[in-house]
Design a protein around this motif. Structure first.
Motif, PDB file in Angstrom:
ATOM      1  N   ARG A  55      72.317   5.786 -50.894  1.00  0.00           N
ATOM      2  CA  ARG A  55      71.122   6.332 -51.528  1.00  0.00           C
ATOM      3  C   ARG A  55      71.432   7.559 -52.367  1.00  0.00           C
ATOM      4  NH1 ARG A  55      65.892   3.952 -51.359  1.00  0.00           N
ATOM      5  NH2 ARG A  55      66.549   1.958 -50.533  1.00  0.00           N
ATOM      6  N   GLY A  56      72.710   7.949 -52.378  1.00  0.00           N
ATOM      7  CA  GLY A  56      73.097   9.109 -53.182  1.00  0.00           C
ATOM      8  C   GLY A  56      72.498  10.413 -52.687  1.00  0.00           C
ATOM      9  N   LEU A  57      72.246  10.521 -51.371  1.00  0.00           N
ATOM     10  CA  LEU A  57      71.627  11.743 -50.841  1.00  0.00           C
ATOM     11  C   LEU A  57      72.687  12.776 -50.467  1.00  0.00           C
ATOM     12  CD1 LEU A  57      68.816  10.368 -48.472  1.00  0.00           C
ATOM     13  CD2 LEU A  57      68.700  10.907 -50.908  1.00  0.00           C
ATOM     14  N   ASN A  58      72.260  14.040 -50.334  1.00  0.00           N
ATOM     15  CA  ASN A  58      73.193  15.060 -49.847  1.00  0.00           C
ATOM     16  C   ASN A  58      73.248  14.997 -48.316  1.00  0.00           C
ATOM     17  OD1 ASN A  58      71.036  16.531 -48.722  1.00  0.00           O
ATOM     18  ND2 ASN A  58      70.678  17.558 -50.689  1.00  0.00           N
ATOM     19  N   ARG A  59      74.174  15.787 -47.738  1.00  0.00           N
ATOM     20  CA  ARG A  59      74.437  15.659 -46.296  1.00  0.00           C
ATOM     21  C   ARG A  59      73.213  16.038 -45.459  1.00  0.00           C
ATOM     22  NH1 ARG A  59      78.839  14.276 -43.698  1.00  0.00           N
ATOM     23  NH2 ARG A  59      80.119  14.250 -45.566  1.00  0.00           N
ATOM     24  N   SER A  60      72.500  17.063 -45.868  1.00  0.00           N
ATOM     25  CA  SER A  60      71.379  17.465 -45.001  1.00  0.00           C
ATOM     26  C   SER A  60      70.258  16.422 -45.075  1.00  0.00           C
ATOM     27  CB  SER A  60      70.892  18.869 -45.337  1.00  0.00           C
ATOM     28  OG  SER A  60      70.356  18.885 -46.624  1.00  0.00           O
ATOM     29  N   ASP A  61      70.020  15.827 -46.260  1.00  0.00           N
ATOM     30  CA  ASP A  61      69.017  14.757 -46.331  1.00  0.00           C
ATOM     31  C   ASP A  61      69.481  13.532 -45.550  1.00  0.00           C
ATOM     32  OD1 ASP A  61      67.058  16.082 -47.666  1.00  0.00           O
ATOM     33  OD2 ASP A  61      67.679  15.422 -49.670  1.00  0.00           O
ATOM     34  N   ALA A  62      70.794  13.283 -45.591  1.00  0.00           N
ATOM     35  CA  ALA A  62      71.320  12.134 -44.835  1.00  0.00           C
ATOM     36  C   ALA A  62      71.109  12.343 -43.337  1.00  0.00           C
ATOM     37  CB  ALA A  62      72.795  11.927 -45.149  1.00  0.00           C
ATOM     38  N   LEU A  63      71.247  13.580 -42.877  1.00  0.00           N
ATOM     39  CA  LEU A  63      70.999  13.859 -41.455  1.00  0.00           C
ATOM     40  C   LEU A  63      69.522  13.657 -41.119  1.00  0.00           C
ATOM     41  CD1 LEU A  63      73.212  17.017 -40.796  1.00  0.00           C
ATOM     42  CD2 LEU A  63      73.468  14.765 -39.750  1.00  0.00           C
ATOM     43  N   ARG A  64      68.657  14.053 -42.065  1.00  0.00           N
ATOM     44  CA  ARG A  64      67.205  13.838 -41.846  1.00  0.00           C
ATOM     45  C   ARG A  64      66.897  12.349 -41.781  1.00  0.00           C
ATOM     46  NH1 ARG A  64      64.602  16.110 -46.670  1.00  0.00           N
ATOM     47  NH2 ARG A  64      62.584  15.749 -45.717  1.00  0.00           N
ATOM     48  N   VAL A  65      67.599  11.559 -42.581  1.00  0.00           N
ATOM     49  CA  VAL A  65      67.399  10.102 -42.562  1.00  0.00           C
ATOM     50  C   VAL A  65      67.722   9.555 -41.169  1.00  0.00           C
ATOM     51  CG1 VAL A  65      68.374   7.911 -43.392  1.00  0.00           C
ATOM     52  CG2 VAL A  65      67.679   9.665 -45.025  1.00  0.00           C
ATOM     53  N   ALA A  66      68.898   9.970 -40.638  1.00  0.00           N
ATOM     54  CA  ALA A  66      69.311   9.468 -39.316  1.00  0.00           C
ATOM     55  C   ALA A  66      68.285   9.874 -38.258  1.00  0.00           C
ATOM     56  CB  ALA A  66      70.687  10.009 -38.978  1.00  0.00           C
ATOM     57  N   GLN A  67      67.823  11.109 -38.360  1.00  0.00           N
ATOM     58  CA  GLN A  67      66.846  11.621 -37.391  1.00  0.00           C
ATOM     59  C   GLN A  67      65.523  10.858 -37.495  1.00  0.00           C
ATOM     60  OE1 GLN A  67      66.360  15.813 -38.061  1.00  0.00           O
ATOM     61  NE2 GLN A  67      64.557  15.852 -36.727  1.00  0.00           N
ATOM     62  N   THR A 268      67.875   3.626 -25.141  1.00  0.00           N
ATOM     63  CA  THR A 268      69.128   4.248 -24.718  1.00  0.00           C
ATOM     64  C   THR A 268      69.746   5.086 -25.828  1.00  0.00           C
ATOM     65  OG1 THR A 268      70.247   2.252 -25.372  1.00  0.00           O
ATOM     66  CG2 THR A 268      69.770   2.498 -23.036  1.00  0.00           C
ATOM     67  N   THR A 269      69.351   4.886 -27.079  1.00  0.00           N
ATOM     68  CA  THR A 269      69.971   5.658 -28.150  1.00  0.00           C
ATOM     69  C   THR A 269      69.038   6.740 -28.693  1.00  0.00           C
ATOM     70  OG1 THR A 269      69.227   4.060 -29.771  1.00  0.00           O
ATOM     71  CG2 THR A 269      71.452   3.785 -28.919  1.00  0.00           C
ATOM     72  N   ARG A 270      67.836   6.853 -28.147  1.00  0.00           N
ATOM     73  CA  ARG A 270      66.917   7.870 -28.678  1.00  0.00           C
ATOM     74  C   ARG A 270      67.408   9.266 -28.280  1.00  0.00           C
ATOM     75  NH1 ARG A 270      60.719   6.598 -28.098  1.00  0.00           N
ATOM     76  NH2 ARG A 270      61.415   4.993 -29.513  1.00  0.00           N
ATOM     77  N   SER A 271      67.424  10.200 -29.243  1.00  0.00           N
ATOM     78  CA  SER A 271      67.958  11.527 -28.926  1.00  0.00           C
ATOM     79  C   SER A 271      66.822  12.478 -28.548  1.00  0.00           C
ATOM     80  CB  SER A 271      68.727  12.085 -30.126  1.00  0.00           C
ATOM     81  OG  SER A 271      67.846  12.265 -31.191  1.00  0.00           O
ATOM     82  N   THR A 272      67.200  13.655 -28.057  1.00  0.00           N
ATOM     83  CA  THR A 272      66.226  14.662 -27.654  1.00  0.00           C
ATOM     84  C   THR A 272      65.409  15.093 -28.862  1.00  0.00           C
ATOM     85  OG1 THR A 272      68.092  15.448 -26.386  1.00  0.00           O
ATOM     86  CG2 THR A 272      66.104  16.801 -26.320  1.00  0.00           C
ATOM     87  N   PRO A 273      64.072  15.226 -28.739  1.00  0.00           N
ATOM     88  CA  PRO A 273      63.295  15.658 -29.887  1.00  0.00           C
ATOM     89  C   PRO A 273      63.723  17.054 -30.340  1.00  0.00           C
ATOM     90  CG  PRO A 273      61.904  15.364 -27.936  1.00  0.00           C
ATOM     91  CD  PRO A 273      63.277  14.988 -27.550  1.00  0.00           C
TER      92      PRO A 273
END
Ligand SMILES: Cc1cc2nc3c(=O)[nH]c(=O)nc-3n(C[C@H](O)[C@H](O)[C@H](O)COP(=O)(O)OP(=O)(O)OC[C@H]3O[C@@H](n4cnc5c(N)ncnc54)[C@H](O)[C@@H]3O)c2cc1C
Length: 439
Positions: A55-67, A268-273
């Motif tokens: 998607r051509g995103l920067n690292r912080s946006d990519a982290l938001r995507v994963a979250q 099992t893969t959901r992370s802490t809010p």
């Protein structure tokens, strides 16, 4: 598998992702089908360019995507080297044909990769590697040995660094290949660690074969290509929170069977809010504070001091990420940030290991080596958290070694960022086959 990711619009990527998830997430899909959908949409590897299944995103946006994917309740993208290291390397140095051949299978988790870089005599001094690839028409014949190969026993493909010209200085005679692990000339010997896991292998090559069209980048330009791989390894590690779930180098390890229902793996893969109900961000030291209370150590002045340090280190990480984000938003770059972030992450892991051990006392020497004893530890006071900390006691030293040790990160920062003089005895201009050898 063919097809490219949809071009991203100029709208907020997270809003766009929400719409996409609402239309596409289906817990009844198999893991394979869901990862195919996610990977080909560009949301599995949003850092990649749009024409390379990203998607051509920067690292912080990519982290938001994963979250966002996790918070939505969908199964996260496959993690591992195929998506995190191989895809950006091939997107940068591969031909269009190689991008189409390798990246779709990596971003959809269909094929797993390992990293065939380190050797018994070449870790920190990676450019001193001895594994040879000799040309024979359209193919290369590979002989030698690798070690520390994470996921080597599970991988379908390997990022192979091999010496293709021993007559030139060591950095100039190396080539990066996409190497097929399933062939007769490859012997993978898994290694057992003190954690009880088998994460690494030794890999032996005896007249193994790799086609020339699997060479990524120019012949003898593998050092440059490997540095792209290592850059992504370091920046990924520095930016990654310890809470993230590693789904395995091979997609199949999450499911055991890619044909199983994707929805079965979500819980099992959901992370802490990231925020509590009242909107406050939990302290980075929250787990340890709870544990200190539970074990009656919260009044101990030394433990309290270490808890405060854990909080401060977590805040420094957060502020550093914000600083990096702000610099990048205006087109800037902080020299050495990936090296610095990795050093900081290693420091935090060791600090938390010592803090956890100080809270648990003798209990921190317990470790569940098999599923049954893990369950019995979960029944003990502290339960799963104790298990996490005892595992951390054994594994915290890994990150300060892999992807370049702490000392090597400091050398890089010293020489390339601060402009300090290089180490004495520079052999970088001496042909590889004239270098002094042990034994
Ligand atoms: C958990 C884990 C996973 C790994 N996974 C992989 C993988 O998948 N694929 C892969 O290819 N490799 C992998 N590695 C290997 C890793 O990259 C190497 O262990 C690392 O590069 C260090 O090399 P070495 O172990 O040979 O140590 P050495 O290079 O022998 O270093 C030994 C010590 O000397 C220090 N040292 C060496 N040179 C210098 C110098 N110039 N200046 C100052 N100090 C120096 C080092 O910092 C270290 O403390 C993994 C390692 C770990 C721990």
């Amino acid at each position: 598998m063919t097809g490219t990711a949809t071009a991203p619009s100029t709208t907020d990527p997270i809003a766009e992702l929400h719409d996409w998830l609402a239309d596409n997430w289906d817990p009844d899909l198999s893991v394979a089908k869901w990862w195919e959908r996610l990977g080909l949409s560009g949301w599995a590897a949003p850092l990649l360019p749009v024409d390379c299944y990203g998607r051509g995103l920067n690292r912080s946006d990519a982290l938001r995507v994963a979250q966002t994917i996790t918070e939505f309740g969908a199964l996260p993208a496959p993690m591992g080297m195929g998506i995190g290291l191989v895809s950006p390397t091939i997107a940068t140095h591969g031909t269009r044909e190689q991008i189409e051949r390798y990246i779709p299978d990596a971003v959809t988790g269909r094929l797993g990769w390992c990293q065939l870089f380190s050797e018994p005599g070449a870790g920190s001094d990676l450019a001193g590697l001895a594994t040879r690839a000799a040309r024979d028409g359209d193919v290369w014949i590979v002989n030698g040995q690798k070690v520390w190969t994470s996921g080597g026993h599970l991988a379908d493909l390997g990022m192979l660094l091999a010496r293709t010209d021993p007559t030139v200085p060591k950095h100039q005679g190396i080539t990066w290949f996409a190497f097929d692990m399933h062939q007769p000339g490859v012997e993978v010997r898994p290694l057992r660690e003190m954690t009880g896991n088998t994460m690494f292998s030794e890999v032996f090559f005896t007249d193994a074969v790799v086609r020339d069209d699997a060479r990524i980048g120019a012949l003898n330009n593998g050092w440059t290509v490997a540095n792209t791989t290592l850059f992504h390894e370091r920046s990924g590690m520095g930016a990654r929170s310890g809470a993230q779930v590693f789904l395995g180098p091979r997609a199949g390890t999450v499911a055991g069977d890619l044909e199983r229902r994707a929805g079965d793996f979500v819980r099992t893969t959901r992370s802490t809010p990231r925020r509590s109900d009242d909107g406050h961000r939990p302290s980075p030291a929250a787990t340890y504070i709870t544990l200190a209370r539970e074990f009656g150590r919260n009044a101990d002045p030394v433990v309290r001091q270490r808890l405060a340090q854990a909080h401060i280190l977590g805040e420094i990480t957060r502020l550093n990420t914000e600083r990096n984000k702000a610099t990048r938003a205006v087109g800037g770059d902080i020299p050495g940030i990936a090296n610095f972030s990795k050093l900081l992450m290693g420091h935090i892991l060791r600090h938390n290991r010592d803090l956890g051990a100080a809270i648990l006392g003798a209990r921190s020497t317990l470790h569940g080596y098999d599923t049954d004893s893990r369950d019995s530890l979960n029944d003990a006071p502290g339960g799963r958290e104790v298990q996490t900390i005892t595992a951390q006691v054994l594994s915290a030293q890994a990150l300060p070694i892999f992807g370049g040790t702490d000392q090597i990160q400091r050398n890089i920062i010293g020489e390339r960022v601060l402009g300090l003089p290089k180490e004495p005895g520079d052999l970088s201009r001496v042909p590889y086959n004239e270098l002094p050898k042990n034994g």
